[in-house]
Design a protein around this motif. Structure first.
Motif, PDB file in Angstrom:
ATOM      1  N   ARG A   1       2.988   0.399  -9.120  1.00  0.00           N
ATOM      2  CA  ARG A   1       2.871   1.794  -8.661  1.00  0.00           C
ATOM      3  C   ARG A   1       3.598   1.956  -7.316  1.00  0.00           C
ATOM      4  NH1 ARG A   1      -1.435   4.897  -5.894  1.00  0.00           N
ATOM      5  NH2 ARG A   1      -2.468   2.988  -5.222  1.00  0.00           N
ATOM      6  N   HIS A   2       3.437   0.958  -6.448  1.00  0.00           N
ATOM      7  CA  HIS A   2       4.051   1.030  -5.126  1.00  0.00           C
ATOM      8  C   HIS A   2       5.566   0.844  -5.215  1.00  0.00           C
ATOM      9  CE1 HIS A   2       0.035   1.119  -3.594  1.00  0.00           C
ATOM     10  NE2 HIS A   2      -0.253  -0.041  -4.153  1.00  0.00           N
ATOM     11  N   LYS A   3       5.969  -0.088  -6.078  1.00  0.00           N
ATOM     12  CA  LYS A   3       7.410  -0.324  -6.245  1.00  0.00           C
ATOM     13  C   LYS A   3       8.094   0.907  -6.840  1.00  0.00           C
ATOM     14  CE  LYS A   3       7.093  -5.331  -6.755  1.00  0.00           C
ATOM     15  NZ  LYS A   3       7.490  -6.517  -7.539  1.00  0.00           N
ATOM     16  N   ALA A   4       7.405   1.542  -7.801  1.00  0.00           N
ATOM     17  CA  ALA A   4       8.002   2.722  -8.441  1.00  0.00           C
ATOM     18  C   ALA A   4       8.124   3.864  -7.435  1.00  0.00           C
ATOM     19  CB  ALA A   4       7.155   3.151  -9.630  1.00  0.00           C
ATOM     20  N   LYS A   5       7.132   4.006  -6.577  1.00  0.00           N
ATOM     21  CA  LYS A   5       7.180   5.078  -5.563  1.00  0.00           C
ATOM     22  C   LYS A   5       8.341   4.822  -4.602  1.00  0.00           C
ATOM     23  CE  LYS A   5       5.577   8.478  -2.959  1.00  0.00           C
ATOM     24  NZ  LYS A   5       6.107   9.814  -3.292  1.00  0.00           N
ATOM     25  N   PHE A   6       8.496   3.566  -4.194  1.00  0.00           N
ATOM     26  CA  PHE A   6       9.590   3.263  -3.269  1.00  0.00           C
ATOM     27  C   PHE A   6      10.946   3.538  -3.931  1.00  0.00           C
ATOM     28  CE2 PHE A   6      12.719   0.840  -1.015  1.00  0.00           C
ATOM     29  CZ  PHE A   6      12.396   1.113   0.298  1.00  0.00           C
ATOM     30  N   ALA A   7      11.071   3.120  -5.206  1.00  0.00           N
ATOM     31  CA  ALA A   7      12.337   3.362  -5.919  1.00  0.00           C
ATOM     32  C   ALA A   7      12.618   4.850  -6.032  1.00  0.00           C
ATOM     33  CB  ALA A   7      12.286   2.724  -7.306  1.00  0.00           C
ATOM     34  N   ASP A   8      11.558   5.645  -6.214  1.00  0.00           N
ATOM     35  CA  ASP A   8      11.770   7.090  -6.323  1.00  0.00           C
ATOM     36  C   ASP A   8      12.331   7.649  -5.012  1.00  0.00           C
ATOM     37  OD1 ASP A   8      11.625   9.550  -7.756  1.00  0.00           O
ATOM     38  OD2 ASP A   8       9.936  10.101  -6.481  1.00  0.00           O
ATOM     39  N   GLU A   9      11.884   7.099  -3.879  1.00  0.00           N
ATOM     40  CA  GLU A   9      12.395   7.587  -2.587  1.00  0.00           C
ATOM     41  C   GLU A   9      13.822   7.096  -2.349  1.00  0.00           C
ATOM     42  OE1 GLU A   9      10.753   9.768  -1.227  1.00  0.00           O
ATOM     43  OE2 GLU A   9       8.742   9.441  -2.001  1.00  0.00           O
ATOM     44  N   LEU A  10      14.000   5.772  -2.464  1.00  0.00           N
ATOM     45  CA  LEU A  10      15.303   5.193  -2.087  1.00  0.00           C
ATOM     46  C   LEU A  10      16.404   5.544  -3.083  1.00  0.00           C
ATOM     47  CD1 LEU A  10      16.760   3.288  -0.042  1.00  0.00           C
ATOM     48  CD2 LEU A  10      16.411   1.472  -1.708  1.00  0.00           C
ATOM     49  N   LEU A  11      16.045   5.574  -4.360  1.00  0.00           N
ATOM     50  CA  LEU A  11      17.073   5.834  -5.376  1.00  0.00           C
ATOM     51  C   LEU A  11      16.995   7.270  -5.887  1.00  0.00           C
ATOM     52  CD1 LEU A  11      16.759   2.475  -7.351  1.00  0.00           C
ATOM     53  CD2 LEU A  11      18.249   3.013  -5.415  1.00  0.00           C
ATOM     54  N   GLY A  12      15.756   7.701  -6.218  1.00  0.00           N
ATOM     55  CA  GLY A  12      15.597   9.027  -6.830  1.00  0.00           C
ATOM     56  C   GLY A  12      15.914  10.163  -5.870  1.00  0.00           C
ATOM     57  N   TRP A  13      15.548  10.025  -4.605  1.00  0.00           N
ATOM     58  CA  TRP A  13      15.837  11.087  -3.646  1.00  0.00           C
ATOM     59  C   TRP A  13      17.130  10.840  -2.860  1.00  0.00           C
ATOM     60  CZ3 TRP A  13      14.200  15.798  -3.899  1.00  0.00           C
ATOM     61  CH2 TRP A  13      12.967  16.067  -4.485  1.00  0.00           C
ATOM     62  N   ARG A  14      17.229   9.655  -2.254  1.00  0.00           N
ATOM     63  CA  ARG A  14      18.409   9.404  -1.405  1.00  0.00           C
ATOM     64  C   ARG A  14      19.702   9.541  -2.220  1.00  0.00           C
ATOM     65  NH1 ARG A  14      21.369   4.765  -0.070  1.00  0.00           N
ATOM     66  NH2 ARG A  14      22.279   4.811   2.024  1.00  0.00           N
ATOM     67  N   GLU A  15      19.725   8.936  -3.401  1.00  0.00           N
ATOM     68  CA  GLU A  15      20.977   8.966  -4.167  1.00  0.00           C
ATOM     69  C   GLU A  15      21.238  10.339  -4.787  1.00  0.00           C
ATOM     70  OE1 GLU A  15      21.956   5.330  -6.241  1.00  0.00           O
ATOM     71  OE2 GLU A  15      21.415   4.186  -4.444  1.00  0.00           O
ATOM     72  N   TRP A  16      20.203  11.119  -4.985  1.00  0.00           N
ATOM     73  CA  TRP A  16      20.381  12.510  -5.447  1.00  0.00           C
ATOM     74  C   TRP A  16      21.125  13.316  -4.370  1.00  0.00           C
ATOM     75  CZ3 TRP A  16      21.407  16.352  -8.244  1.00  0.00           C
ATOM     76  CH2 TRP A  16      20.918  17.651  -8.054  1.00  0.00           C
ATOM     77  N   PHE A  17      20.734  13.130  -3.114  1.00  0.00           N
ATOM     78  CA  PHE A  17      21.424  13.880  -2.058  1.00  0.00           C
ATOM     79  C   PHE A  17      22.858  13.392  -1.853  1.00  0.00           C
ATOM     80  CE2 PHE A  17      16.957  14.841  -0.647  1.00  0.00           C
ATOM     81  CZ  PHE A  17      17.023  16.180  -1.020  1.00  0.00           C
ATOM     82  N   HIS A  18      23.076  12.093  -2.051  1.00  0.00           N
ATOM     83  CA  HIS A  18      24.464  11.594  -1.995  1.00  0.00           C
ATOM     84  C   HIS A  18      25.273  12.202  -3.132  1.00  0.00           C
ATOM     85  CE1 HIS A  18      24.951   8.454   1.147  1.00  0.00           C
ATOM     86  NE2 HIS A  18      23.629   8.540   1.157  1.00  0.00           N
ATOM     87  N   TYR A  19      24.690  12.238  -4.323  1.00  0.00           N
ATOM     88  CA  TYR A  19      25.384  12.809  -5.484  1.00  0.00           C
ATOM     89  C   TYR A  19      25.761  14.271  -5.205  1.00  0.00           C
ATOM     90  CZ  TYR A  19      26.320  14.496 -10.186  1.00  0.00           C
ATOM     91  OH  TYR A  19      26.922  15.081 -11.274  1.00  0.00           O
TER      92      TYR A  19
ATOM     93  N   GLY B   1       0.814  -1.220   0.000  1.00  0.00           N
ATOM     94  CA  GLY B   1       0.000   0.000   0.000  1.00  0.00           C
ATOM     95  C   GLY B   1       0.845   1.266   0.000  1.00  0.00           C
ATOM     96  N   TYR B   2       2.134   1.126  -0.335  1.00  0.00           N
ATOM     97  CA  TYR B   2       3.105   2.203  -0.098  1.00  0.00           C
ATOM     98  C   TYR B   2       2.739   3.538  -0.750  1.00  0.00           C
ATOM     99  CZ  TYR B   2       7.713   4.373   0.432  1.00  0.00           C
ATOM    100  OH  TYR B   2       8.734   5.221   0.761  1.00  0.00           O
TER     101      TYR B   2
END
Ligand SMILES: Cc1cc2nc3c(=O)[nH]c(=O)nc-3n(C[C@H](O)[C@H](O)[C@H](O)COP(=O)(O)OP(=O)(O)OC[C@H]3O[C@@H](n4cnc5c(N)ncnc54)[C@H](O)[C@@H]3O)c2cc1C
Length: 492
Positions: free
Chosen positions: A300-318, A257-258
């Motif tokens: 839809r839920h998997k894509a949302k999670f990927a956006d948080e873990l990869l799209g946001w977290r890795e953007w801040f690391h970059y 239900g993410y």
């Protein structure tokens, strides 16, 4: 600028873009091992720092010595942080033993002081591998070791799925980041376990290690000279087993239900609660994404999670890789700094004391509900964090003090603090749009209401209950420290 090339063993490794050469020393031919010094990536498997150490060890015909140590004097050392770190370190040791690697620990304390231990261990090493962590004490300590060491030092990125180096260094915004990051992801989801060719190191050591697997960790933490007023988090149990439980919970309860529930702070099962385990590297993003890919949940839920873990977290690391000091106020957008400075003399009727802020006892019920999650749980729900951060601008005497206060509260209390995501997100609270309408104190920096929680069914009641939770009384400094991570004595 160091221009040395990667040595044999690492040069042809498919994960080689994670490796940076930190100095130009030649391999110490009398070295007895390859030293793998971990600071934050506290997992034994799929850990690129360990894998790179094994590969280099195999090329040199030497075993690997994994070392992790904790001192009492890093900024914000407390029962909460020490307990979480030491349990992770203990399980790192067990996992290394299973992998056929020697792993030694040191907990610095009265009667067990070791001066310059990394340097002493490094003096016996053919080469040293460290983590490439862009924030808190890790980057600074790695650079100090590299400057002093007689052997080569390699920094290995272990926090991201996609190594930032493959993305180039010219990305300025998140949409440009996503355009390069998304096509790269599939190249990094697979990995092969690197198998040590040498038997585990069993030679002499420059010190007598602690045995974390047999010691009483609670008693050890109690005996240390650290901040005992910040207690262990019951919400985030420490150790690899707890991290694996949390990952299973993500797959079975949260992910289905993410996309709908993630922003609802009133739900206990809406968000993953993985950030503390990711921050300390107890879990790596690759294994989390593998679990998500295999989960029985909608795309839809998997894509949302990927956006948080990869799209946001890795953007801040970059972003952080490129900043000399990601933890400083000067990273905030120039126009935002200017508009806040224009309003520096505005009246601030909502000023609060540091004690009221620390304990979640301000005049703002919603803010108190947010802060009490940090104070009691060592974590805060994502949907509360932006409100929490933006309100600090009105509660403190200047934008600079607001920045330091937000970093201080986040870093001292939250298990996931001191991270590229900490400072990147706090910088985002100091943003908005240059075309926003002008307001007192904030200028054109946008504000945030608490409506996304308050307007939910039962939202008022939930906030009232969250704001009235009993809290521990923590020590209150005379003032908020500024840049504690960038000053002080070396801790290695
Ligand atoms: C003012 C402010 C301060 C923050 N401080 C931190 C911090 O110190 N450490 C930290 O890890 N995150 C921080 N965040 C980002 C985010 O709020 C947390 O990562 C998230 O709430 C952690 O809870 P979770 O693991 O349940 O996340 P979920 O919602 O389940 O998301 C899964 C994972 O995606 C990543 N993620 C989600 N949202 C973000 C985001 N906005 N930025 C970066 N990564 C994200 C995290 O690794 C998280 O564990 C902050 C956000 C704000 C607005």
């Amino acid at each position: 600028m160091v221009t040395a090339v990667l040595p044999a063993g690492l040069r042809d490794w498919r994960e080689a873009p994670r490796v940076r050469v930190l100095n130009d020393r030649a391999v110490n031919v009398s070295g007895r091992y390859v030293l793998c010094w971990l600071q934050q990536a506290l997992r034994a498997r799929d850990n690129p720092v360990i894998d790179a150490s094994i590969l280099l060890g195999s090329a040199l015909g030497l075993p690997v010595l994994v070392y992790h140590g904790v001192r009492e004097d890093y900024p914000y050392a407390s029962d909460r942080l020490h307990h979480f770190i030491l349990a992770a370190s203990r399980d790192l040791g067990t996992g290394c033993t299973k992998r056929g690697l020697a792993c030694v620990h040191h907990v610095d304390r009265a009667g067990h002081r070791e001066k310059g231990l990394v340097h002493r261990l490094g003096a016996e090493a053919a080469a040293i591998l460290v983590e490439d962590q862009p924030t808190f004490v890790a980057r600074w300590q790695s650079e100090r070791v590299a400057a002093r060491a007689a052997s080569p030092v390699y920094a290995v990125e272990a926090a991201c799925l996609v190594p930032p180096a493959v993305l180039g260094d010219d990305i300025r915004g998140r949409s440009g980041f996503l355009r390069r990051h998304e096509p790269e992801r599939s190249n990094w989801v697979e990995t092969e376990e690197v198998v040590p060719e040498q038997p585990a190191y069993a030679g002499t050591l420059a010190f007598t290690p602690d045995t974390l697997d047999t010691c009483d960790l609670d008693a050890l933490v109690t005996s240390l000279e650290i901040d005992h007023t910040v207690p262990v988090s019951a919400m985030h149990p420490a150790g690899r087993g707890a991290a694996e439980d949390r990952l299973r919970r993500l797959v079975t309860e949260v992910l289905p239900g993410y996309a709908s529930a993630r922003n609802d702070a009133t739900r206990a099962d809406g968000a993953s609660g993985l950030s503390p385990y990711l921050h300390f590297g107890v879990l790596g993003p690759r294994e989390v994404m593998a679990a998500v890919a295999a989960a029985d949940a909608g795309s839809r839920h998997k894509a949302k999670f990927a956006d948080e873990l990869l799209g946001w977290r890795e953007w801040f690391h970059y972003q952080a890789q490129d900043l000399a000091a990601p933890e400083r106020y000067d990273r905030v957008a120039g126009w935002a700094v200017d508009t806040l400075a224009d309003h520096a003399a505005d009246g601030r009727p909502e000023l609060e004391t540091l004690s009221a802020m620390l304990h979640g006892e301000t005049r703002d019920e919603t803010w108190n509900a947010c802060q009490k999650q940090f104070l009691v749980d060592g974590w805060m729900h994502n949907n509360l964090r932006m409100y929490w951060g933006k309100r600090i601008i009105a509660m403190t005497p200047s934008p600079e003090v607001a920045w330091s206060t937000a970093c201080y509260l986040n870093d001292r209390l939250s298990l996931d603090g001191r991270d590229p995501s900490t400072y990147g997100n706090i910088a985002a609270t100091f943003a908005g749009s240059p075309s926003d309408r002008e307001r007192p104190i904030y200028g054109r920096v946008s504000t945030r209401s608490d409506g996304s929680t308050r307007r939910r069914d039962g939202g008022d009641e939930w906030l009232a209950a969250a704001a009235s939770r009993a809290v521990p009384r923590v020590s209150v400094p005379a003032e908020v420290p500024v840049d504690p991570y960038l000053t002080g004595e070396p801790t290695v």
